[in-house]
Structures are given as structure tokens and as C-alpha cells.
Scaffold this active site. Structure first.
Site, PDB file in Angstrom:
ATOM      1  N   LYS A  35      52.086  -9.989 -37.110  1.00 48.07           N
ATOM      2  CA  LYS A  35      51.438 -10.809 -36.077  1.00 48.07           C
ATOM      3  C   LYS A  35      51.657 -10.232 -34.676  1.00 48.07           C
ATOM      4  O   LYS A  35      50.792 -10.349 -33.812  1.00 48.07           O
ATOM      5  CB  LYS A  35      51.941 -12.255 -36.134  1.00 48.07           C
ATOM      6  N   ARG A 128      60.895 -27.133 -35.049  1.00 47.83           N
ATOM      7  CA  ARG A 128      59.525 -26.643 -35.103  1.00 47.83           C
ATOM      8  C   ARG A 128      58.898 -27.285 -36.336  1.00 47.83           C
ATOM      9  O   ARG A 128      58.877 -28.495 -36.453  1.00 47.83           O
ATOM     10  CB  ARG A 128      59.472 -25.107 -35.102  1.00 47.83           C
TER      11      ARG A 128
END
Length: 358
Positions: A35, A128
Site C-alpha cells: 500500500k 482502530r
């Protein structure tokens, strides 16, 4: 000419090989992550050649570009309902929390006559994604539903550290994840081969041999680019630190005051005004690069006599007074890109050309 960002592919391979060798020593598999480079194929191939076990990315678009590479792929972010078809087509694993999404994955997997593996995310404290680890009944309910679905296999559980709350992995919180995995195994009589213990923030524990037995998988991205472990920010022994570099073109050179003249505003276009030091008249260069292109805080000029004075959206201001180089209009200034924020924004920018420097 566009600014160019260069990827040191041999450095990527070296860092990845060091990681894989150490992780495999403890029976831990590694997901190499693309990514940060937006699915750059040369980067992915370097990691595969270095021995990673999985290829991961949080954007399905990047994994789609790499579909021809013969390695199991993991979507690192919970799939969007709007991309389920692609997730099943281009990945073998995905990180999940929401049962509605998992049910959608099941329906498409059955339609395509394939099996898709789920890593159920559990929140150990970084806040998260993931089901809160103390809510065991919620975890059990999702696991029971997953087991009942066709086309879907529960391959393991995982957690995240450091990326949001800044919470570091420790032996204590790792054991909380291992305990959740063990409870699921016992209750549902399943194997759960993957217990995914996080990311680059785990590397110090890995190198110290402190990751508890029972953590079987890591997802490592940031440190491959920087050679630095997250947390205390130490350089990892025998890892390359200069993986990403950048060149950008000078468009102006002027001698002018180093301290702005006139009445200061409270803020500029990007927030509070910086504190300027009056260094007298200085030779300054403007480079065709700015905050719209990338996060500029991680730019370190290769010419150590140059200082980065700051940037607006389109202009990077440099002090070149002390340099022995006779810079001129059109000259390409070289930088090392030293922070992850700068690397990922440069890689994602349509205004910067990407070059794999093999």
C-alpha cells in the site's frame, strides 16, 4: 519535468529478506505490504523474491493490478460492500469485523465457486478496527455465524497496534490476543492457524525474541521503507534506511531577506505561521514541488548544506547559500524521503513520476 520518486529495489529486497529470515526463525509468517507504494509491481516482486508468505494491501485496486503474481493476497482493510465482487476475485484473505460484510463475501464466494478466508479483527487497545477483546460473546456470535457460512473459512484472528492510538505491542497485550484465539479454538473446535500480531511496531520484539509463542503472523509495511522500527524510532541493524529518494526541478533562484517583511497574518494557507529566524540575506531556490504533491516534512536534501525552509501548496523553498554546487534554473535537486507520511503521499501523488531503481 515532473518530480520523480525512486524506489531502491535492492534495498527493499534486503530489508524484506532480513525480516522474513528472522520471522521464520520463530515460526511467524510475513505479509509484505504494497500500500505504501500503491501496488508497485517491482516492489511486490522484490518482496516475493525475498520470501514473503502473503502479499497485502488495503486498497483492492492495488491488488487487482497485482493479480497475475502467484502468491496469496490479503485485503488489509475491511471490504466495502461496494467492492465485494473484486475482493473475492482478487484476494484469498481479508481482514474483517462486520458480519454483514462477511455474509456478502460468502454470497459472492459461493456464486464464484471459491473459498475466501477471513481474519477476524480484535481490538486489544489501539482503538482502530476490531471487536473489543473483552466482549467475548460478541466475538463468539460472529465466529459462530462465520462457521455456518458457505464459501468462507475463518483462518484466524488479528489485531492492530500503534497506527491510531499509538499503543505498542507488549508480551501482555499479545497474550490477550492469543487468549482470545485459544478460547475460540476450544469453543468451536477449529484450528485458527493465523494469529496476526500487527505491523512494523512489532519488529523490536521480534528481534529481541520476545513475541510470545502463539503469534503466527505479521503484516509489515512502514519499516521496509525506512529501516526504522516504530515506537522508539531506532534503526534496525543491517537494514537499509535510504529506500526512497526524490528529484525535483529548480524554477527560481533569488537572493533575498530570510525574514518576511510586513505585518504577519495569524495563519497561512496551511495553518499557523512558522517562526522565522533572521539570518540576513540568503540565496534561496524554489523547487516545483509543494504540499499538494506530498507531505514535505520528510524531505532531506542529499546536499547536506541545503536547508528546507518550508513549502506552500506548489513551492518548496530551499536555502542554498552554503552549497558549493552552482545550482541554476532547471537543476534537479535530490532528496532522501525519510518519513512514512512523506513516502506514501509522494507515491500516491499523480504529480510525481514513480521509478523503480533496480
Amino acid at each position: 519535468m515532473k518530480p520523480k520518486v525512486y524506489i531502491n529495489i535492492e534495498g527493499v529486497k534486503k530489508n524484506t529478506l532480513n525480516l522474513v529470515t528472522k520471522a521464520h526463525q520463530y515460526g511467524i509468517s510475513v505479509a509484505g505490504i504494497t500500500k505504501g507504494c500503491c501496488g508497485n509491481e517491482a516492489f511486490a516482486k522484490a518482496q516475493i523474491e525475498a520470501g514473503i508468505d502473503f502479499l497485502g494491501d488495503s486498497r483492492i485496486e492495488n491488488l487487482e493490478k497485482l493479480q497475475h503474481l502467484t502468491i496469496d493476497k490479503i485485503l488489509l482493510r475491511s471490504p466495502k460492500l461496494s467492492e465485494i465482487e473484486k475482493v473475492i476475485s482478487y484476494t484469498q484473505y481479508s481482514l474483517n469485523t462486520n458480519l454483514k460484510v462477511i455474509q456478502a463475501l460468502s454470497r459472492v464466494a459461493v456464486k464464484k465457486n471459491v473459498n475466501h478466508s477471513i481474519i477476524l479483527m480484535v481490538d486489544i487497545g489501539d482503538l482502530r478496527e476490531g471487536i473489543w477483546h473483552e466482549n467475548l460473546n460478541d466475538i463468539y456470535n460472529v465466529v459462530e455465524s462465520i462457521i455456518s457460512l458457505n464459501g468462507i473459512t475463518l483462518a484466524g484472528v488479528g489485531t492492530n497496534f500503534t497506527c491510531f492510538g499509538g499503543i505498542m505491542p507488549t508480551e501482555e497485550n499479545y497474550k490477550l490476543l492469543i487468549k482470545v484465539a485459544d478460547k475460540i479454538r476450544k469453543r468451536f473446535n477449529i484450528s485458527l492457524p493465523i494469529v496476526s500480531g500487527g505491523n512494523s511496531s512489532s519488529l523490536q520484539m521480534l528481534y529481541e525474541g520476545k513475541i510470545p509463542k502463539g503469534i503466527t503472523h505479521l503484516r509489515v509495511n512502514q519499516s521496509i521503507y525506512t529501516g526504522i522500527e516504530i515506537g522508539e524510532g531506532n534503526q534496525i541493524s543491517n537494514w537499509e534506511t535510504e529506500i526512497v529518494s526524490l528529484q525535483a526541478e529548480i524554477i527560481e533562484i533569488q537572493v533575498k531577506p530570510s525574514y518576511p517583511q510586513g505585518t504577519f497574518a495569524i495563519m497561512n494557507a496551511f495553518g499557523p505561521i512558522k517562526n522565522f529566524k533572521d539570518k540576513g540575506m540568503r540565496k534561496r531556490a524554489i523547487v516545483a514541488l509543494g504540499r499538494q504533491d506530498m507531505n514535505i516534512e520528510g524531505l532531506k536534501p542529499v546536499d547536506s548544506t541545503i536547508t528546507v525552509e518550508g513549502a506552500s501548496s506548489d513551492h518548496l523553498i530551499l536555502d542554498i547559500t552554503d552549497s558549493n554546487v552552482n545550482y541554476s534554473i532547471g537543476h534537479m535537486v535530490e532528496f532522501n524521503v525519510t518519513t512514512y507520511a512523506s513516502i506514501i503521499t509522494a507515491m500516491a501523488s499523480p504529480f510525481i513520476e514513480k521509478v523503480a531503481n533496480i
